[in-house]
Scaffold this motif. Structure first.
Motif, PDB file in Angstrom:
ATOM      1  N   SER A 100       0.832  -1.205   0.000  1.00  0.00           N
ATOM      2  CA  SER A 100       0.000   0.000   0.000  1.00  0.00           C
ATOM      3  C   SER A 100       0.864   1.251   0.000  1.00  0.00           C
ATOM      4  N   CYS A 101       1.877   1.280   0.885  1.00  0.00           N
ATOM      5  CA  CYS A 101       2.693   2.492   1.034  1.00  0.00           C
ATOM      6  C   CYS A 101       3.577   2.734  -0.185  1.00  0.00           C
ATOM      7  N   GLY A 102       4.251   1.686  -0.671  1.00  0.00           N
ATOM      8  CA  GLY A 102       5.102   1.854  -1.848  1.00  0.00           C
ATOM      9  C   GLY A 102       4.318   2.288  -3.068  1.00  0.00           C
ATOM     10  N   SER A 103       3.100   1.771  -3.204  1.00  0.00           N
ATOM     11  CA  SER A 103       2.260   2.138  -4.338  1.00  0.00           C
ATOM     12  C   SER A 103       1.736   3.562  -4.195  1.00  0.00           C
ATOM     13  N   ALA A 104       1.307   3.930  -2.965  1.00  0.00           N
ATOM     14  CA  ALA A 104       0.808   5.289  -2.730  1.00  0.00           C
ATOM     15  C   ALA A 104       1.905   6.313  -3.003  1.00  0.00           C
ATOM     16  N   ALA A 105       3.133   6.001  -2.583  1.00  0.00           N
ATOM     17  CA  ALA A 105       4.254   6.914  -2.830  1.00  0.00           C
ATOM     18  C   ALA A 105       4.559   7.003  -4.317  1.00  0.00           C
ATOM     19  N   TYR A 106       4.451   5.873  -5.017  1.00  0.00           N
ATOM     20  CA  TYR A 106       4.753   5.831  -6.447  1.00  0.00           C
ATOM     21  C   TYR A 106       3.748   6.652  -7.252  1.00  0.00           C
ATOM     22  N   TYR A 107       2.473   6.485  -6.947  1.00  0.00           N
ATOM     23  CA  TYR A 107       1.426   7.181  -7.707  1.00  0.00           C
ATOM     24  C   TYR A 107       1.134   8.576  -7.164  1.00  0.00           C
ATOM     25  N   GLY A 108       1.497   8.840  -5.913  1.00  0.00           N
ATOM     26  CA  GLY A 108       1.165  10.122  -5.298  1.00  0.00           C
ATOM     27  C   GLY A 108      -0.308  10.235  -4.973  1.00  0.00           C
ATOM     28  N   GLU A 109      -0.969   9.104  -4.817  1.00  0.00           N
ATOM     29  CA  GLU A 109      -2.398   9.067  -4.503  1.00  0.00           C
ATOM     30  C   GLU A 109      -2.640   8.042  -3.390  1.00  0.00           C
ATOM     31  N   PRO A 110      -3.749   8.226  -2.595  1.00  0.00           N
ATOM     32  CA  PRO A 110      -4.065   7.236  -1.554  1.00  0.00           C
ATOM     33  C   PRO A 110      -4.328   5.856  -2.162  1.00  0.00           C
ATOM     34  N   VAL A 111      -3.901   4.829  -1.465  1.00  0.00           N
ATOM     35  CA  VAL A 111      -4.123   3.450  -1.907  1.00  0.00           C
ATOM     36  C   VAL A 111      -4.817   2.697  -0.772  1.00  0.00           C
ATOM     37  N   GLU A 112      -5.980   2.123  -1.091  1.00  0.00           N
ATOM     38  CA  GLU A 112      -6.737   1.372  -0.089  1.00  0.00           C
ATOM     39  C   GLU A 112      -6.743  -0.100  -0.463  1.00  0.00           C
ATOM     40  N   VAL A 113      -6.199  -0.922   0.416  1.00  0.00           N
ATOM     41  CA  VAL A 113      -6.184  -2.370   0.221  1.00  0.00           C
ATOM     42  C   VAL A 113      -7.070  -2.981   1.303  1.00  0.00           C
TER      43      VAL A 113
END
Length: 651
Positions: A91-104
């Protein structure tokens, strides 16, 4: 029911304001960033009791760096350390990559957690909401996450808490980054990135205390870059900075396991290293440093310069127990190395202090020698090797010290270079030699040895031009003699200066040929007018076949290049005979004439001897011996000892 919801909402809002106030106070008071972030996590978990909080920082290379997760085991955070952000990095690596919140909602089934799910599931973590932390210029600088122990979405309240906390994280992380930049400016050298003197002063006591508690020795390596000031003066600060950057990189490589590396000044570095086993490690490191730094450096636009390092070493506790004492003693050892005239290293000994005091006193005397009238010149004839007709004289400097008597130039010239007196002394020699030559017959030249420290002056050629005009001597009668050491550190600058000297009509000779590290390449690089064979080859050339072969090779080289060859140190008839056979052009040495006041050669120069020249700096151990031209039909030269050392007539 609606009233209770509003009341509860206001209570959460008030608590968030309290958290904001507490965090801002913690940031302003200078608490460490991990401590501030841990406090924020604990406060957030209190108002979201079903969530487990985690805060990560994203570094400049796009890697995750855990800051705080007080409700998770340290091992879990360590497993995230250094992980590169990406579209499939939890979740965190993806949120940082996209610059958007990620909900799993399900860590177990979400493909973004494929590589990372096992450690999370082992802790009972089943869902994760992660939101990027962004800087004011919209860069992702971290993530704020809520883990849940059930498969579910984050509530609106939890999302609002995350939003407010992420904003506080932005303030805290950016404040920490700004403080780090300020600290870096305060404790780091901006050019090389190494520590500076302030960092050294702050960290050194801790290094010593740790070594003392473990019974270990600590070495202080004082490194000075030989030749840097020359390069900086001739090539400019931009090239000098490039050289320092290259040097600092090599120092880092050699001293990778050092406790601290600092740049103290323009070309001075200090390395602090604690011994692991024995002092032998310090010796090995000193050797490795000098070997690594002694080299040619390729800089901008293919420019090559040469530098080397002198290293002085002092050790705790034997040589001192604080920074000032150890640095002072390391500097004393460094001075010992530099007084030897070549790069290398030395370890401090108590005996060096007395030597240092004596050296400084000697340098003070050298600096005062010109004004005190203690310097004078003697002249040694240079003659045609076959006719023995004198072609000119080499001017040689003498120093009559009021206490020590006559001091060898081999001793006081390096001291003059070290203390900066060489320019005044060099000016005295050149002016005095030209003043004397102005009185001679016009067919006689005068040769003057010039120190590399004089040549590197940007205005040396102009200085020579001014002295020629002042004395009225034709430029063609002056010869500048230089040694190959001139080209060691900055061949480009040396060649440029010598070309300007030659453009004046002055000739340039390479002195002590054959003793340098690359005599042939130096000879190829610059069109010298004359090659002078070092006296060490002449000394035993009659009895040593190797020496004779070397001399013969140099003669052949001179013929091939069209350069006259002068042999120094010719003292016997056998040496002269062999040099004549080998085709030597000119000779210089006691067989032709000793270094004497110029008045002793008045029959050659055409100048009557002055009474003031008859004493005090004379070397009276034996009369001058000169060689008369060979008689017709004879195969021997008549060797005579004329009154006052008069040589043969000039040619």
């Amino acid at each position: 029911m609606g009233v209770r919801k509003v009341s509860r909402s206001r209570t959460v809002e008030d608590r968030l304001k309290d958290i904001q106030h507490e965090i801002l106070i913690a940031v302003a008071s200078g608490k460490p960033l991990p401590e501030v972030m841990a406090l924020l996590c604990k406060r957030a978990e209190k108002i979201a009791p079903n969530a487990i909080c985690s805060i990560l920082r994203v570094d400049s290379s796009g890697r995750l760096r855990p800051l705080a997760a007080p409700s998770l085991p340290d091992a879990y955070s360590q497993g995230i350390e250094g992980v590169e952000i990406g579209p499939m990095v939890g979740s965190c690596g993806s949120a940082a990559y996209y610059g958007e919140p990620v909900e799993v909602t399900s860590i177990k089934t979400d493909p973004r957690w494929a590589v990372y799910r096992e450690p999370a599931l082992a802790l009972g973590l089943k869902a994760c909401w992660s939101s990027p932390i962004k800087s004011h210029d919209d860069r992702v600088i971290g993530t704020f996450a809520f883990y849940f122990r059930t498969t579910r979405r984050a509530s609106k309240l939890e999302k609002r808490i995350v939003e407010r906390c992420a904003h506080l994280c932005t303030l805290a992380i950016q404040h920490w980054a700004a403080q780090n930049r300020i600290r870096r400016l305060a404790f780091r050298d901006p050019l090389t990135g190494l520590g500076n003197r302030a960092l050294l002063v702050e960290k050194f006591p801790t290094i010593l205390e740790r070594a003392r508690s473990r019974g270990k020795e600590v070495a202080v390596f004082y490194v000075d870059i030989d030749g840097f000031r020359t390069i900086n003066a001739q090539q400019g600060h931009k090239i000098g900075d490039q050289l320092l950057t290259n040097i600092s990189r090599r120092i880092r490589n050699v001293a990778a396991d050092a406790d601290l590396i600092a740049r103290l000044g323009a070309d001075e570095f200090l390395i602090v290293r604690t011994a692991r086993e024995s002092r032998a490690e310090f010796e090995a490191m000193a050797v490795e440093l000098t070997d690594a730094l002694r080299d040619r450096y390729v800089l901008e636009a293919g420019l090559e310069v040469r530098a080397a390092a002198s290293v002085g070493v002092a050790c705790f506790p034997d040589d001192g127990e604080d920074l000032d004492a150890l640095m002072g003693h390391a500097d004393t050892a460094l001075s010992r190395v530099k007084s030897g005239g070549r790069a290398g290293h030395a370890f401090y000994t108590a005996r060096m202090d007395a030597e240092k005091r004596a050296r400084r006193a000697f340098e003070r005397d050298v600096s005062a020698a010109v004004k005190a009238g203690q310097l004078s010149l003697v002249f040694q004839p240079q003659a045609d090797a076959h006719s023995c007709a004198v072609r000119g004289f080499e001017a040689l400097l003498r120093w009559n010290h009021p206490i020590h008597g006559f001091v060898s130039p081999a001793k006081f010239i390096p001291a003059a270079e070290a203390c900066g007196a060489i320019e005044d002394i060099g000016t005295f020699v050149l002016r005095e030699a030209l003043l004397q030559a102005a009185k001679w017959r016009k067919n006689l030249r005068v040769a003057v040895n010039v120190s590399p420290a004089q040549i590197i002056r940007a205005d040396f050629a102009k200085h020579v031009e001014g002295l020629l005009a002042e004395t009225g001597v034709d430029p063609g009668r002056l010869e500048i003699e230089v040694t190959e050491s001139l080209f060691i550190y900055d061949a480009g600058a040396a060649l440029n200066t010598l070309q300007r000297v030659k453009a004046l009509g002055v000739s340039v000779a390479m002195d002590d040929f054959g003793t340098g590290y690359s005599s042939l390449s130096t000879l190829r690089a610059f069109p010298f007018d004359r090659i002078k064979i070092d006296r060490s080859f002449i000394f035993d050339m009659v009895t040593n076949a190797d020496a004779a072969a070397i001399v013969n090779s140099i003669m052949g080289l001179g013929r091939a290049l069209g350069r006259p060859v002068v042999a120094e140190g010719v003292e016997t008839r056998d040496q002269l005979d062999l040099l004549q056979v080998q085709g030597c052009n000119e000779v210089q040495g006691y067989l032709i004439g000793k270094p004497l006041p110029i008045g002793s050669y008045s029959n050659i120069t055409g100048v009557e001897e002055e009474a003031s020249q008859a004493t005090p700096h004379q070397e009276p151990e034996r009369p001058a011996v000169v060689v008369a031209p060979p008689r017709r039909g004879g195969d021997m030269l008549s060797v005579v000892a004329p009154k006052r050392g008069h040589a043969i007539a000039s040619g």
